[in-house]
Write an enzyme that holds these catalytic residues in place. Structure first.
Site, PDB file in Angstrom:
ATOM      1  N   LYS A 126     -44.648  36.909 119.042  1.00  0.00           N
ATOM      2  CA  LYS A 126     -43.218  36.823 118.745  1.00  0.00           C
ATOM      3  C   LYS A 126     -43.067  36.228 117.368  1.00  0.00           C
ATOM      4  O   LYS A 126     -43.941  35.499 116.900  1.00  0.00           O
ATOM      5  CB  LYS A 126     -42.504  35.919 119.754  1.00  0.00           C
ATOM      6  CG  LYS A 126     -41.050  36.271 119.930  1.00  0.00           C
ATOM      7  CD  LYS A 126     -40.918  37.491 120.807  1.00  0.00           C
ATOM      8  CE  LYS A 126     -39.520  38.052 120.815  1.00  0.00           C
ATOM      9  NZ  LYS A 126     -39.371  39.029 121.909  1.00  0.00           N
ATOM     10  N   ASP A 166     -35.660  42.064 118.000  1.00  0.00           N
ATOM     11  CA  ASP A 166     -35.206  41.220 119.101  1.00  0.00           C
ATOM     12  C   ASP A 166     -33.781  40.822 118.693  1.00  0.00           C
ATOM     13  O   ASP A 166     -33.161  41.538 117.899  1.00  0.00           O
ATOM     14  CB  ASP A 166     -36.146  40.000 119.276  1.00  0.00           C
ATOM     15  CG  ASP A 166     -35.913  39.250 120.592  1.00  0.00           C
ATOM     16  OD1 ASP A 166     -36.426  39.690 121.621  1.00  0.00           O
ATOM     17  OD2 ASP A 166     -35.195  38.230 120.585  1.00  0.00           O
TER      18      ASP A 166
HETATM   19  O1  2IT Z   1     -38.614  40.948 124.135  1.00  0.00           O
HETATM   20  C1  2IT Z   1     -39.118  42.058 123.865  1.00  0.00           C
HETATM   21  O2  2IT Z   1     -39.898  42.627 124.639  1.00  0.00           O
HETATM   22  C2  2IT Z   1     -38.763  42.688 122.589  1.00  0.00           C
HETATM   23  N1  2IT Z   1     -37.990  42.105 121.838  1.00  0.00           N
HETATM   24  C3  2IT Z   1     -39.340  44.020 122.204  1.00  0.00           C
HETATM   25  C4  2IT Z   1     -40.686  43.852 121.606  1.00  0.00           C
HETATM   26  C5  2IT Z   1     -41.295  45.104 121.047  1.00  0.00           C
HETATM   27  O3  2IT Z   1     -42.372  44.954 120.449  1.00  0.00           O
HETATM   28  O4  2IT Z   1     -40.749  46.198 121.185  1.00  0.00           O
END
Ligand code: 2IT
Length: 449
Positions: A126, A166
């Site tokens: 993240k 996100d």
């Molecule tokens: O919380 C999540 O799974 C996302 N924000 C998507 C992450 C992604 O790599 O598509």
């Protein structure tokens, strides 16, 4: 509880005292793992749990940018590469003023299990920045994204770490981020980011995927209970990309989303957010950067409840789809008092642990965890990576079929994992166990580090 599990939770509480959300997610996940650790003494021998609650790598960087009036601003950017045992690090970027290391860690930890559940080879990560997109112009967003990528580009890549969106990061931001990556590296490596526009390698259905996936998962739960989604009423929070996908798919299947919420309060639309005009308007609300849901009430003449959350409404299904800790004990009590049977988490960690345990302890309630329910988003990101590496694009139908299958499988393997440990139809424990086992096996096989 298993003594080793308890000692790891205690370590995390001590070492991360200033990161309450990280402690919260570790407590939630690890408390499901007691029976698994009892059965597998090799996990304690390899100190697997202490290793798993430490990110493999995490870094912080300065992000400076100049606003439209020539004023210089300085923000802090982050990337937390939590676990790469089963694939390249993968996970979104969040731009919000409350971003801090504990938030990056809780989201990265959750992402590790979620990505494992998709069945695709993706590790957990993240990132983001304490930047507030509210009220910013397109030019300001672009300069911020360019500065952010200038700091990050050396540490990511299609086989290294693949960020996505996100909260506060959508298609527009991903475009600016990718443009800067390409400019700096001088290569067309579009597999480095997902959630791209279709013109440069984005996948069809990626914008819809999290919401569609959540409804597909809900459908599996309803099937398990011998019910149909048609005619059901749903209360959701949020009004962003995920909420939009939920409304769209729910409307297609004959269900009605009757609430949306924002930082300013919530709206109640008794006819449902069902028409094409209403669903399209959600996109406008988001791209206006005003961050207000009252605009919907003003436009469509429905009720608006300033400063309130929608959890007191009597509906068939609750789906918190806004942000972490959106449902606390007092809301959980209202949900139970209203005898609502289905509590389907969508946003990452939308429920405080006391509220979640209270809801899970209700005999007639089914609780589904966000790391399973919202996994269709990152799942289709994984499909976008496949398409990019094959240099071709799949049709919307092809992607949608894969997404649907993925959500069915996630529901099934979660239910099976819970049943294997004698926990009945416990989707929360089942998702934690199934996700954990895949990562644990890979870590054990790769040796101690
Ligand atoms: O919380 C999540 O799974 C996302 N924000 C998507 C992450 C992604 O790599 O598509």
């Amino acid at each position: 509880m298993n003594a080793y599990v308890e000692s790891v939770i205690e370590n995390v509480r001590k070492k991360n005292a200033s990161e309450p959300e990280f402690i919260q997610t570790v407590e939630e996940v690890l408390s499901s793992l007691s029976p698994v650790v009892d059965k597998h003494p090799e996990y304690e021998k390899a100190d697997l749990l202490n290793r798993m609650v430490n990110p493999e790598r995490m870094f912080t960087f300065r992000v400076c940018w100049t606003d439209d009036n020539g004023v210089v601003h300085t923000n802090t950017g982050y990337r937390c590469q939590f676990n790469g045992a089963i694939g390249p690090y993968k996970g979104g970027l969040r731009f919000a003023p409350n971003v801090y290391p504990g938030m990056m860690k809780f989201l990265g930890f959750e992402q590790t299990f979620k990505n494992a559940l998709t069945g695709l080879p993706m590790g957990g990560a993240k990132g983001g920045a304490d930047f507030d997109p509210t009220g910013k112009s397109d030019a300001e967003i672009m300069r911020f994204c360019q500065s952010f990528m200038t700091a990050l580009y050396r540490y990511i890549g299609p086989d290294v770490d693949v960020p996505a969106g996100d909260m506060g990061v959508g298609g527009r931001e991903i475009g600016f981020l990718y443009g800067q990556y390409r400019r700096l590296k001088g290569v067309f490596e579009n597999g480095v980011l997902t959630g791209k526009g279709q013109s440069y390698g984005g996948s069809l259905i990626r914008p819809e995927a999290t919401g569609f996936g959540a409804i597909y998962y809900l459908n599996e739960v309803l099937k398990h209970e011998g019910e149909s989604i048609e005619g059901k009423t749903i209360a959701i929070s949020g009004f962003g990309n995920v909420a939009w996908g939920i409304c769209k798919k729910a409307a297609q299947l004959g269900a009605k989303v009757v609430t949306l919420s924002g930082p300013d309060g919530y709206i109640y639309d008794k006819d449902g957010v069902c028409t094409e005009e209403k669903i399209k308007y959600m996109l406008e609300m988001r791209s206006s950067n005003r961050n207000r849901v009252q605009d919907y009430a003003d436009k469509f003449g429905v009720e608006f409840f300033p400063g309130e959350k929608p959890w007191g409404q009597k509906v068939d299904i609750i789906m918190p789809a806004a942000m972490q800790n959106d449902v606390k004990m007092e809301s959980a009590e209202k949900i139970v008092a209203n005898k609502i049977k289905y509590y389907i988490e969508v946003a990452n960690m939308p429920t405080t642990n006391d509220a979640l345990n209270y809801l899970r302890s209700q005999k007639n309630m089914i609780v589904a965890p966000s790391k399973a329910v919202n996994a269709g988003g990152v799942g289709v990101s994984g499909l976008e990576m496949c398409q990019n590496s094959e240099r071709l694009s799949w049709t919307a139908e092809e992607v949608d079929v894969q997404l649907h299958k993925m959500m069915e499988t996630i529901h099934r393997v979660s239910a099976e994992a819970a049943a294997e440990y004698g926990l009945g139809y416990d989707l929360v424990a089942g998702a934690n166990i199934a996700g954990f086992q895949k990562v644990a096996t890979a870590m054990i096989e790769q040796g101690i580090f």
